[in-house]
Design an enzyme around this catalytic site. Structure first.
Site, PDB file in Angstrom:
ATOM      1  N   GLY A  10       1.040  -1.466  -0.298  1.00  0.00           N
ATOM      2  CA  GLY A  10      -0.490  -0.215  -0.326  1.00  0.00           C
ATOM      3  C   GLY A  10       1.129   1.242   0.107  1.00  0.00           C
ATOM      4  CB  VAL A  12       1.705   4.080   5.108  1.00  0.00           C
ATOM      5  CG1 VAL A  12       2.412   4.461   5.979  1.00  0.00           C
ATOM      6  CG2 VAL A  12       1.259   5.794   4.886  1.00  0.00           C
ATOM      7  CG  ASP A  31      -0.791  -5.788   0.433  1.00  0.00           C
ATOM      8  OD1 ASP A  31      -1.434  -5.968  -0.041  1.00  0.00           O
ATOM      9  OD2 ASP A  31      -0.354  -4.760   1.279  1.00  0.00           O
ATOM     10  CB  THR A  35      -7.320  -0.695  -1.559  1.00  0.00           C
ATOM     11  OG1 THR A  35      -5.888  -1.052   0.513  1.00  0.00           O
ATOM     12  CG2 THR A  35      -8.556  -0.610  -0.389  1.00  0.00           C
ATOM     13  CB  ALA A 112      -0.448   0.938  11.484  1.00  0.00           C
ATOM     14  CE1 TYR A 143      -8.365   3.057   8.568  1.00  0.00           C
ATOM     15  CE2 TYR A 143      -9.582   4.812   9.814  1.00  0.00           C
ATOM     16  CZ  TYR A 143      -8.130   3.269   8.986  1.00  0.00           C
ATOM     17  OH  TYR A 143      -6.964   4.170   9.282  1.00  0.00           O
ATOM     18  CE  LYS A 147      -6.474   0.621  11.309  1.00  0.00           C
ATOM     19  NZ  LYS A 147      -4.781   0.282  11.112  1.00  0.00           N
ATOM     20  CE1 TYR A 157      -3.301 -11.791  21.494  1.00  0.00           C
ATOM     21  CE2 TYR A 157      -0.979 -12.135  21.684  1.00  0.00           C
ATOM     22  CZ  TYR A 157      -2.379 -12.457  21.856  1.00  0.00           C
ATOM     23  OH  TYR A 157      -3.131 -13.762  20.742  1.00  0.00           O
ATOM     24  CB  THR A 172       0.403   9.991   6.321  1.00  0.00           C
ATOM     25  OG1 THR A 172       0.508  10.569   7.472  1.00  0.00           O
ATOM     26  CG2 THR A 172       1.619   9.972   5.302  1.00  0.00           C
TER      27      THR A 172
HETATM   28  P1  NAD Z   1      -3.437   1.086   1.607  1.00  0.00           P
HETATM   29  O1  NAD Z   1      -5.189   1.082   0.992  1.00  0.00           O
HETATM   30  O2  NAD Z   1      -3.011   2.063   0.456  1.00  0.00           O
HETATM   31  O3  NAD Z   1      -2.535   0.481   2.342  1.00  0.00           O
HETATM   32  C1  NAD Z   1      -2.497  -0.569   3.138  1.00  0.00           C
HETATM   33  C2  NAD Z   1      -2.882  -2.309   2.578  1.00  0.00           C
HETATM   34  O4  NAD Z   1      -3.837  -2.707   3.127  1.00  0.00           O
HETATM   35  C3  NAD Z   1      -2.833  -2.912   0.797  1.00  0.00           C
HETATM   36  O5  NAD Z   1      -1.926  -3.085   0.252  1.00  0.00           O
HETATM   37  C4  NAD Z   1      -3.396  -3.374   1.044  1.00  0.00           C
HETATM   38  O6  NAD Z   1      -4.048  -3.971  -0.281  1.00  0.00           O
HETATM   39  C5  NAD Z   1      -3.861  -4.124   2.081  1.00  0.00           C
HETATM   40  N1  NAD Z   1      -4.512  -4.826   2.988  1.00  0.00           N
HETATM   41  C6  NAD Z   1      -6.088  -4.841   3.472  1.00  0.00           C
HETATM   42  N2  NAD Z   1      -6.487  -5.906   3.646  1.00  0.00           N
HETATM   43  C7  NAD Z   1      -5.286  -6.358   4.135  1.00  0.00           C
HETATM   44  C8  NAD Z   1      -5.537  -6.945   4.567  1.00  0.00           C
HETATM   45  N3  NAD Z   1      -6.366  -8.707   5.163  1.00  0.00           N
HETATM   46  N4  NAD Z   1      -4.822  -8.587   4.332  1.00  0.00           N
HETATM   47  C9  NAD Z   1      -3.383  -7.923   3.605  1.00  0.00           C
HETATM   48  N5  NAD Z   1      -3.287  -6.722   3.547  1.00  0.00           N
HETATM   49  C10 NAD Z   1      -4.152  -6.316   3.423  1.00  0.00           C
HETATM   50  O7  NAD Z   1      -3.283   2.221   2.774  1.00  0.00           O
HETATM   51  P2  NAD Z   1      -2.795   3.439   3.592  1.00  0.00           P
HETATM   52  O8  NAD Z   1      -2.981   4.754   3.435  1.00  0.00           O
HETATM   53  O9  NAD Z   1      -0.888   2.945   3.181  1.00  0.00           O
HETATM   54  O10 NAD Z   1      -2.527   3.030   5.144  1.00  0.00           O
HETATM   55  C11 NAD Z   1      -1.727   1.898   6.116  1.00  0.00           C
HETATM   56  C12 NAD Z   1      -1.922   2.129   7.481  1.00  0.00           C
HETATM   57  O11 NAD Z   1      -1.685   2.929   7.909  1.00  0.00           O
HETATM   58  C13 NAD Z   1      -3.111   1.149   7.496  1.00  0.00           C
HETATM   59  O12 NAD Z   1      -3.280   0.452   8.557  1.00  0.00           O
HETATM   60  C14 NAD Z   1      -3.900   2.657   7.694  1.00  0.00           C
HETATM   61  O13 NAD Z   1      -5.498   2.025   9.008  1.00  0.00           O
HETATM   62  C15 NAD Z   1      -2.403   3.497   8.540  1.00  0.00           C
HETATM   63  N6  NAD Z   1      -2.317   4.534   8.640  1.00  0.00           N
HETATM   64  C16 NAD Z   1      -2.849   5.560   7.284  1.00  0.00           C
HETATM   65  C17 NAD Z   1      -2.599   7.341   7.599  1.00  0.00           C
HETATM   66  C18 NAD Z   1      -2.383   7.122   6.032  1.00  0.00           C
HETATM   67  O14 NAD Z   1      -3.474   9.330   6.090  1.00  0.00           O
HETATM   68  N7  NAD Z   1      -2.417   7.478   5.005  1.00  0.00           N
HETATM   69  C19 NAD Z   1      -3.546   7.616   8.109  1.00  0.00           C
HETATM   70  C20 NAD Z   1      -3.603   6.838   9.765  1.00  0.00           C
HETATM   71  C21 NAD Z   1      -3.410   5.181   9.472  1.00  0.00           C
END
Ligand code: NAD
Ligand code: UDP
Length: 313
Positions: A10, A12, A31, A35, A112, A143, A147, A157, A172
């Site tokens: 993804g 981040v 992964d 998404t 995260a 969501y 979380k 844990y 971000t």
């Molecule tokens: P993103 O959608 O780009 O990445 C999420 C990744 O998780 C994707 O590659 C998706 O394929 C994978 N995924 C989802 N469900 C899965 C599963 N069951 N098994 C394996 N892989 C799975 O989102 P992001 O913005 O990169 O966010 C990444 C993490 O950071 C998330 O946990 C999100 O909650 C957290 N986060 C991000 C932001 C932000 O602003 N980007 C803010 C707060 C928290």
């Protein structure tokens, strides 16, 4: 170090994978591409091992593991609305499965988490000791509550002896966001570069605090290496309204600042969001260093590059 990183294809996650590889660590990315996009890992090539798996059901990893970082989860509101059950599952059962993996490997676990655990906050800026204001049955709850449950699992844990870290990530942005993922930054850049009107929801007075992805990654690595086991906010304290953000993107992209359509505000959209990052500064020595305009300019360069690559194919 040998690390297991879920969600590494993804936005981040791919930047975190790259940071580990750059410093010579061994990374196993898990992964299911719900998404994410394997293309996000192209630049690091064979330096990371990629396993296409749904982490909800657990994963078997051979050999020793030093750290498990759980980043898998849809994160954009349109994404988690499109996949509500998968979002609940990866935050709950997925977190538990990754905690079990960390316990089995005697590895450090990093979750995260998100500023969304504060919901539509009544305290401002948000400190880690604020418990939040979340609608448990609204459209964002799949969501937010997943979380919150993930944090509860992590602390259970932890009390049982596991070495854990929790990062609460605020909005971000940067390269490798999916152009169609529906969040404000990808929408605004996609729209501006296509010459379309920027879609501001509501009157645009709601605020967010946008952190450039390189700053976030630096904070995550510091947290992983630290002894801080309490949740830590990582985000920018520079708060902007969404109307101001749209205008800045328009200005940087060279289109008129008022090239904007106002659309309805989504249900339960938080009105204000800004982190108190005192703990990150005191515990990790971390503070974000990239000004918003600079981060947006770098992101715009990336957006232009992928648009020109796509138009050639
Ligand atoms: P993103 O959608 O780009 O990445 C999420 C990744 O998780 C994707 O590659 C998706 O394929 C994978 N995924 C989802 N469900 C899965 C599963 N069951 N098994 C394996 N892989 C799975 O989102 P992001 O913005 O990169 O966010 C990444 C993490 O950071 C998330 O946990 C999100 O909650 C957290 N986060 C991000 C932001 C932000 O602003 N980007 C803010 C707060 C928290
Ligand atoms: N937003 C907007 N136009 C868009 C997409 C989002 O005005 O095209 C608004 C959205 O209503 C919210 C803010 O921008 O108030 C941030 O939305 P995003 O989805 O990026 O993140 P989150 O709501 O999860 O903080």
């Amino acid at each position: 170090m040998r690390v297991v990183l879920t969600g590494g294809a993804g936005f981040v996650g791919s930047h975190i994978a790259e940071a580990f590889v750059t410093r010579g660590d061994d990374v196993v990315v898990v992964d299911n591409l719900l998404t994410g996009n394997a293309e996000n890992l192209r630049e690091i090539g064979d330096a990371a091992t990629f396993l296409e798996r749904d982490v909800t059901n657990g994963v078997e990893i051979e050999g020793p593991v030093d750290a498990v970082l759980h980043f898998a989860s849809p994160a954009s509101p349109p994404d988690y609305s499109a996949f509500p059950i998968a979002t609940l599952d990866v935050g709950t059962a997925g977190t538990r499965a990754m905690l079990r993996l960390a316990a089995e490997k005697r590895a450090r676990f990093l979750l995260a988490s998100t500023s969304e655990i504060y919901g539509d906050p009544l305290e401002h800026p948000q400190r880690e000791d604020y418990w939040g204001n979340v609608n448990p049955i609204g459209p964002r709850s799949v969501y937010d509550e997943a979380k919150r449950c993930a944090e509860a699992y992590t602390m259970a844990y932890h009390r049982d002896g596991l070495d854990t870290r929790i990062v609460r990530i605020f909005n971000t942005y940067g390269s490798r966001m999916r152009p169609s993922d529906g969040r404000a930054v990808p929408n605004f850049f996609s729209q501006a570069l296509a010459g379309q009107r920027l879609t501001v929801y509501g009157d645009g007075s709601q605020t967010r605090s946008l952190c450039y992805v390189d700053d976030l990654v630096a904070g995550v690595l510091l947290l992983l290496a630290s002894r801080e086991t309490r949740p830590v906010n990582l985000g920018s304290p520079e708060e902007v309204t969404m109307l101001e953000l749209a205008r800045r993107v328009a200005r940087l992209s060279g289109i008129a600042e008022d090239h904007i359509d106002y659309l309805p505000l989504p249900e339960d959209d938080p009105q204000r969001r800004c982190p108190d990052v005192t703990r990150a500064l005191e515990s990790l020595g971390w503070t974000p260093t990239t000004p918003l305009d600079e981060g947006l300019s770098r992101t715009l360069d990336w957006w232009r590059t992928i648009r020109s690559v796509r138009s050639k194919h």
